[in-house]
Scaffold this motif. Structure first.
Motif, PDB file in Angstrom:
ATOM      1  N   THR A   1       0.862  -1.169   0.000  1.00  0.00           N
ATOM      2  CA  THR A   1       0.000   0.000   0.000  1.00  0.00           C
ATOM      3  C   THR A   1       0.898   1.219   0.000  1.00  0.00           C
ATOM      4  O   THR A   1       2.077   1.138   0.388  1.00  0.00           O
ATOM      5  CB  THR A   1      -0.912   0.045   1.244  1.00  0.00           C
ATOM      6  N   PRO A   2       0.401   2.385  -0.421  1.00  0.00           N
ATOM      7  CA  PRO A   2       1.243   3.592  -0.399  1.00  0.00           C
ATOM      8  C   PRO A   2       1.802   3.891   0.991  1.00  0.00           C
ATOM      9  O   PRO A   2       2.948   4.306   1.129  1.00  0.00           O
ATOM     10  CB  PRO A   2       0.281   4.690  -0.871  1.00  0.00           C
ATOM     11  N   LYS A   3       0.986   3.657   2.013  1.00  0.00           N
ATOM     12  CA  LYS A   3       1.438   3.947   3.378  1.00  0.00           C
ATOM     13  C   LYS A   3       2.586   3.026   3.784  1.00  0.00           C
ATOM     14  O   LYS A   3       3.577   3.467   4.372  1.00  0.00           O
ATOM     15  CB  LYS A   3       0.269   3.790   4.357  1.00  0.00           C
TER      16      LYS A   3
ATOM     17  N   SER B   1       4.645   1.369   1.759  1.00  0.00           N
ATOM     18  CA  SER B   1       5.814   1.684   0.929  1.00  0.00           C
ATOM     19  C   SER B   1       6.503   2.945   1.426  1.00  0.00           C
ATOM     20  O   SER B   1       7.739   3.023   1.460  1.00  0.00           O
ATOM     21  CB  SER B   1       5.389   1.857  -0.534  1.00  0.00           C
ATOM     22  N   LEU B   2       5.713   3.925   1.847  1.00  0.00           N
ATOM     23  CA  LEU B   2       6.278   5.153   2.400  1.00  0.00           C
ATOM     24  C   LEU B   2       7.031   4.870   3.690  1.00  0.00           C
ATOM     25  O   LEU B   2       8.087   5.460   3.951  1.00  0.00           O
ATOM     26  CB  LEU B   2       5.162   6.170   2.651  1.00  0.00           C
TER      27      LEU B   2
END
Length: 476
Positions: free
Chosen positions: A246-248, A250-251
């Motif tokens: 998810t973007p979160k 990966s961030l």
């Protein structure tokens, strides 16, 4: 690093069970992260901001600065309880009878050196008609007692945060975020040449990065702690990716990797030989512990972490030349340290029970000078070995309770890490960070810098109370 409190940290003997737990955790991790309110972040940020700002200004090492810093810490306790509306959680602050008793014994010995008769001792007060004292420096001993009480307050704040796992994850994120700001500002000021107009901040000394401390070795200790916590956060973030990208998530991986690179680069720029060695040992210990705590193949994660470490080494090559050149002076520096250790070990043997009083190092050091050791002792403000200095200042009766207190806190944290069903990697990172301080403390004095001591006290509180509420067991 969001969603840290997930079952991906759980060792599972069955792939099916692991997937089932992952699904449950995936559904609840967002809720747990959302449980932290603005007041929680404010309460967690205040103590971290206090000692991070103090790093910039010499670590609050001057007596006046140390007292103001201690007063601020004393005010933080009631402020954080009221701000976070945690009056119903005050029980989390209590560390247990043994921990409290050991700390009280340390304070009792320190107070005794202020009020005990000086007759039969070699202190300046022995020949006076007025009230005597065992300590060589009464005012410094009073300041050190006040500082110890301040550290107890920060430890208690750490316990208050550590009693709830989601707050520990939040606290570590804040520590890494503010630590990254501290490190980046120091680097940017130096790179931009602005440090030349900010001599009072001590951003560099002798070409070595200090970021506000008077000694680059002190900066290395803080960078080492932050590097270990970053590696632990990176390990957890990579593991969380197994729940699905998810973007979160990966961030979180990117942020943790950036922290590893930044803190490793700064560590190398300090050119601290023992700081680098202690940090490397702590990171290896963390990864080995993490590997043997898992019932699964860790190859992919370890490869990524190894690549991160190799990349950090490449980025920090600018500081390597100075570090290698300092390795050539190991023999001469070791000889100087040997003289210091020998002199102050003998000073301890002159008063082995109660020592010469907390904060009396400078007075004792001046008294121990001779033409033969003058070159090694004339400019030092600490014994460069926290263990010898504690023995010298507090004697066996004061040092052993303090050493036992630290051992008990860390041992309790290790025991509780085995009981954790989630978040074990973060706990292992907090515990491994202790190695940086304990190893580097054998050759330097970073632990005696007020802001670093405050940082450690807070980390000890976090790891000591981590999982306490979940296990439901009383403190030792």
């Amino acid at each position: 690093m969001e969603g840290d409190v997930v079952a991906s940290d759980v060792p599972s003997s069955s792939g099916r069970k692991r997937r089932r737990r992952s699904q449950v955790s995936s559904a609840t991790s967002g809720t747990r992260a959302a449980d932290l309110k603005l007041s929680d972040y404010a309460a967690l940020s205040a103590p971290v901001l206090a000692f991070t700002l103090a790093h910039f200004f010499g670590g609050a090492a001057e007596p006046t600065a140390a007292l103001w810093f201690t007063a601020l810490i004393a005010l933080l306790m009631p402020a954080m309880i009221i701000l976070g509306d945690r009056r119903d959680e005050l029980g989390l602050i209590w560390p247990g009878r043994i921990v409290a008793g050991l700390f009280a014994l340390v304070l009792l010995v320190a107070v005794w050196t202020l009020v005990a008769p000086a007759r039969g001792t070699s202190t300046p007060w022995a020949n006076l008609n007025g009230p005597g004292a065992i300590t060589w420096d009464k005012s410094s001993t009073l300041i050190e007692i006040a500082k110890l009480c301040g550290l107890a307050g920060l430890f208690s704040l750490g316990c208050l945060a550590g009693g709830r796992k989601r707050r520990v994850a939040g606290a570590v994120r804040i520590i890494l975020t503010l630590g990254a700001v501290w490190a980046a500002v120091g680097l940017l000021l130096i790179i931009g040449g602005a440090s030349q107009g900010l001599e009072g901040l001590h951003l560099t000394t002798g070409g070595r990065l200090t970021s506000g401390f008077q000694s680059a070795n002190s900066g290395a200790t803080v960078y080492g702690i932050l590097a270990v916590l970053s590696v632990a956060s990176l390990a957890r973030a990579i593991r969380n990716l197994r729940l699905g990208r998810t973007p979160k998530r990966s961030l979180a991986v990117g942020a943790a990797l950036a922290c590893v690179l930044l803190f490793t680069t700064c560590l190398m720029l300090t050119a601290s030989r023992m700081g680098v060695a202690a940090t490397a040992f702590a990171i290896v210990a963390l990864l080995v512990w993490e590997t043997f705590s898992r019932k699964e193949r860790p190859s992919r994660r370890l490869i990524l972490l190894a690549l991160a470490g190799a990349t950090a080494a490449v980025f920090s090559i600018g500081g390597a030349d100075l570090l290698w050149s300092r390795l050539e002076n190991v023999d001469s520096d070791a000889a100087t340290r040997g003289v210091i250790f020998s002199v102050h070990w003998n000073a301890f043997l002159q008063s082995p029970l109660f020592g010469h009083g907390l904060g009396s190092f400078s007075a004792v050091n001046a008294q121990q000078m001779t033409p033969e050791n003058y070159g090694a002792l004339r400019i030092i403000g600490a014994a460069h070995n926290v263990y010898i200095q504690w023995l010298e200042e507090t004697g066996v009766l004061g040092a052993l309770p303090m050493f036992a207190l630290i051992v008990l806190i860390i041992a309790t944290a290790i025991r509780r890490s085995a009981l954790l069903d989630t978040g074990a990697t973060l706990q292992r990172g907090l515990i491994a960070a202790n190695l940086v301080l304990l190893i580097h403390g054998a050759t330097d004095y970073a632990i005696q810098v007020p802001s670093i001591a405050a940082f450690w006290a807070y980390l000890l509180g976090l790891q000591f109370a981590y999982g306490k509420a979940r296990t439901g067991k009383p403190s030792a």
